[in-house]
Scaffold this motif. Structure first.
Motif, PDB file in Angstrom:
ATOM      1  N   LEU A 172      34.518   7.957  60.444  1.00 47.95           N
ATOM      2  CA  LEU A 172      33.997   8.641  61.734  1.00 47.95           C
ATOM      3  C   LEU A 172      35.356   8.752  62.797  1.00 47.95           C
ATOM      4  CD1 LEU A 172      31.549   9.895  63.109  1.00 47.95           C
ATOM      5  CD2 LEU A 172      31.108   7.455  63.884  1.00 47.95           C
ATOM      6  N   THR A 173      36.136   7.779  62.860  1.00 43.51           N
ATOM      7  CA  THR A 173      37.429   7.657  63.856  1.00 43.51           C
ATOM      8  C   THR A 173      38.300   8.586  63.482  1.00 43.51           C
ATOM      9  OG1 THR A 173      37.000   5.326  64.188  1.00 43.51           O
ATOM     10  CG2 THR A 173      38.992   6.512  64.770  1.00 43.51           C
ATOM     11  N   LYS A 174      38.734   8.992  62.202  1.00 42.36           N
ATOM     12  CA  LYS A 174      39.534  10.076  61.904  1.00 42.36           C
ATOM     13  C   LYS A 174      38.984  11.377  62.017  1.00 42.36           C
ATOM     14  CE  LYS A 174      43.377  11.185  59.628  1.00 42.36           C
ATOM     15  NZ  LYS A 174      44.612  10.659  59.942  1.00 42.36           N
ATOM     16  N   VAL A 175      37.668  11.285  61.854  1.00 40.34           N
ATOM     17  CA  VAL A 175      37.136  12.893  62.120  1.00 40.34           C
ATOM     18  C   VAL A 175      37.037  13.144  63.572  1.00 40.34           C
ATOM     19  CG1 VAL A 175      34.964  14.091  62.487  1.00 40.34           C
ATOM     20  CG2 VAL A 175      35.361  12.830  60.430  1.00 40.34           C
ATOM     21  N   GLY A 176      36.934  11.962  64.524  1.00 42.77           N
ATOM     22  CA  GLY A 176      37.069  12.221  66.010  1.00 42.77           C
ATOM     23  C   GLY A 176      38.786  12.496  66.177  1.00 42.77           C
ATOM     24  N   ALA A 177      39.762  12.098  65.283  1.00 37.81           N
ATOM     25  CA  ALA A 177      40.860  12.252  65.889  1.00 37.81           C
ATOM     26  C   ALA A 177      41.228  13.822  65.305  1.00 37.81           C
ATOM     27  CB  ALA A 177      41.920  11.374  64.964  1.00 37.81           C
ATOM     28  N   LYS A 185      39.662  18.314  73.754  1.00 35.04           N
ATOM     29  CA  LYS A 185      38.557  17.764  74.518  1.00 35.04           C
ATOM     30  C   LYS A 185      38.376  16.413  74.176  1.00 35.04           C
ATOM     31  CE  LYS A 185      36.398  22.384  74.955  1.00 35.04           C
ATOM     32  NZ  LYS A 185      35.257  23.197  74.664  1.00 35.04           N
ATOM     33  N   PRO A 186      39.102  15.454  74.336  1.00 32.60           N
ATOM     34  CA  PRO A 186      39.095  14.251  74.161  1.00 32.60           C
ATOM     35  C   PRO A 186      37.773  13.454  74.778  1.00 32.60           C
ATOM     36  CG  PRO A 186      40.802  14.579  75.814  1.00 32.60           C
ATOM     37  CD  PRO A 186      40.382  15.854  75.323  1.00 32.60           C
ATOM     38  N   PHE A 187      37.533  13.858  75.876  1.00 31.88           N
ATOM     39  CA  PHE A 187      36.218  13.013  76.670  1.00 31.88           C
ATOM     40  C   PHE A 187      35.110  13.175  75.791  1.00 31.88           C
ATOM     41  CE2 PHE A 187      32.889  12.517  79.524  1.00 31.88           C
ATOM     42  CZ  PHE A 187      33.023  11.281  80.092  1.00 31.88           C
ATOM     43  N   ILE A 188      34.662  14.477  75.367  1.00 34.29           N
ATOM     44  CA  ILE A 188      33.614  15.040  74.941  1.00 34.29           C
ATOM     45  C   ILE A 188      33.807  14.143  73.271  1.00 34.29           C
ATOM     46  CG2 ILE A 188      32.426  16.852  73.743  1.00 34.29           C
ATOM     47  CD1 ILE A 188      33.117  18.648  76.174  1.00 34.29           C
ATOM     48  N   VAL A 189      34.812  14.459  72.646  1.00 34.07           N
ATOM     49  CA  VAL A 189      35.005  13.922  71.208  1.00 34.07           C
ATOM     50  C   VAL A 189      34.766  12.384  71.015  1.00 34.07           C
ATOM     51  CG1 VAL A 189      36.403  13.544  69.355  1.00 34.07           C
ATOM     52  CG2 VAL A 189      36.408  15.643  70.594  1.00 34.07           C
ATOM     53  N   TRP A 190      35.418  11.752  71.796  1.00 34.79           N
ATOM     54  CA  TRP A 190      35.442  10.256  71.827  1.00 34.79           C
ATOM     55  C   TRP A 190      34.129   9.743  72.512  1.00 34.79           C
ATOM     56  CZ3 TRP A 190      38.036   8.930  68.204  1.00 34.79           C
ATOM     57  CH2 TRP A 190      39.298   9.387  68.013  1.00 34.79           C
ATOM     58  N   THR A 191      33.604  10.235  73.464  1.00 39.61           N
ATOM     59  CA  THR A 191      32.237   9.860  73.951  1.00 39.61           C
ATOM     60  C   THR A 191      31.007   9.928  72.622  1.00 39.61           C
ATOM     61  OG1 THR A 191      32.487  10.701  76.006  1.00 39.61           O
ATOM     62  CG2 THR A 191      30.333  10.411  75.572  1.00 39.61           C
ATOM     63  N   VAL A 192      30.990  11.208  72.052  1.00 37.12           N
ATOM     64  CA  VAL A 192      30.365  11.281  70.783  1.00 37.12           C
ATOM     65  C   VAL A 192      30.538  10.119  69.918  1.00 37.12           C
ATOM     66  CG1 VAL A 192      29.634  12.789  68.991  1.00 37.12           C
ATOM     67  CG2 VAL A 192      29.820  13.623  70.945  1.00 37.12           C
ATOM     68  N   GLY A 194      32.105   7.387  70.177  1.00 39.97           N
ATOM     69  CA  GLY A 194      31.554   5.950  70.628  1.00 39.97           C
ATOM     70  C   GLY A 194      30.146   5.705  70.758  1.00 39.97           C
ATOM     71  N   LEU A 195      29.355   6.727  71.064  1.00 37.86           N
ATOM     72  CA  LEU A 195      27.814   6.719  70.955  1.00 37.86           C
ATOM     73  C   LEU A 195      27.203   6.477  69.489  1.00 37.86           C
ATOM     74  CD1 LEU A 195      26.786   9.353  73.469  1.00 37.86           C
ATOM     75  CD2 LEU A 195      26.381   7.157  73.787  1.00 37.86           C
ATOM     76  N   LEU A 196      27.962   7.125  68.476  1.00 40.61           N
ATOM     77  CA  LEU A 196      27.532   7.004  67.309  1.00 40.61           C
ATOM     78  C   LEU A 196      27.832   5.582  66.690  1.00 40.61           C
ATOM     79  CD1 LEU A 196      28.734  10.324  65.437  1.00 40.61           C
ATOM     80  CD2 LEU A 196      26.430   9.720  66.018  1.00 40.61           C
TER      81      LEU A 196
END
Length: 224
Positions: A172-177, A185-192, A194-196
């Protein structure tokens, strides 16, 4: 030259794939680590010569060293030492299983030692063997005592799985990266992301709380 694009429907599938990898590795390493950790605790309970101190030493080393260092040691060092190849997933499985085992060992030993010595002595007076004492007297109470710390450990180990992305596991973290680099769009990506992780942690906490409540109710009903 990298082209930056907006989010697409394919990103949802990528997120689900990363989530699946994280959940699968977490479940597998929890199961393997649990079996190993409980096995080490039994070695201590039965005071097995050589093996019990060795298990204690190994647990001490694993729980007091950085997981990232352990991950690099397994992924980069173990193949050289054993002259074999390890995939990133295999390295993650070995590392996280060992790390989980070390902490479960500590929890199990503490839970076993929380049972009053007078109860164990009474069980022996009534002719119970060490195995019968463990199964009928120690284990039910130790399980109820240890489930609270175990819930905290599992949530922590879930978060630790995010480290495996550094060796190339598409979790999941690698997909976020990947999504962050592509969309910027780091704010949107890492918020999602983090919520997961937060939702998974809440599910684990809720499940552990229910099991702990049942164990405590069962123990009280048995009058232990």
């Amino acid at each position: 030259m990298m082209r930056y694009t907006d989010f697409s429907a394919h990103d949802l599938l990528l997120l689900l794939q990363g989530l699946g990898v994280s959940v699968a590795l977490f479940a597998a390493t929890t199961l393997i680590g649990g079996v190993i950790g409980l096995g080490w605790a039994l070695l201590r309970y039965y005071r097995v010569p050589l093996l019990a101190p060795l298990a204690a030493l190994l647990a001490e080393l694993l729980k007091n060293s950085p997981v990232l260092v352990q991950l690099f040691l397994v992924f980069f060092g173990l193949p050289v030492l054993l002259e074999t190849d390890l995939t990133p997933v295999q390295a993650a499985l070995i590392t996280l299983s060992g790390n989980t085992a070390a902490f479960i060992y500590v929890i199990a030993v503490s839970a076993i030692e929380s049972v009053g010595r007078e109860q164990i002595e009474t069980a022996r007076v009534f002719g119970l063997t060490r195995w019968q004492t463990l199964r009928r007297v120690v284990a039910p109470q130790a399980a109820a005592f240890g489930f609270g710390p175990l819930a905290g450990l599992l949530i922590n180990q879930l978060q630790v799985t995010s480290l495996i992305s550094v060796i190339g596991v598409i979790d999941l973290t690698k997909v976020g990266a990947i999504l962050n680099l592509r969309t910027l769009k780091p704010f949107i990506v890492w918020t999602v992301i983090g919520l997961l992780y937060y939702l998974m942690a809440r599910l684990i906490a809720a499940a552990c709380a229910r099991v702990e409540a049942r164990l405590r109710a069962h123990r009280e009903w048995k009058g232990l």
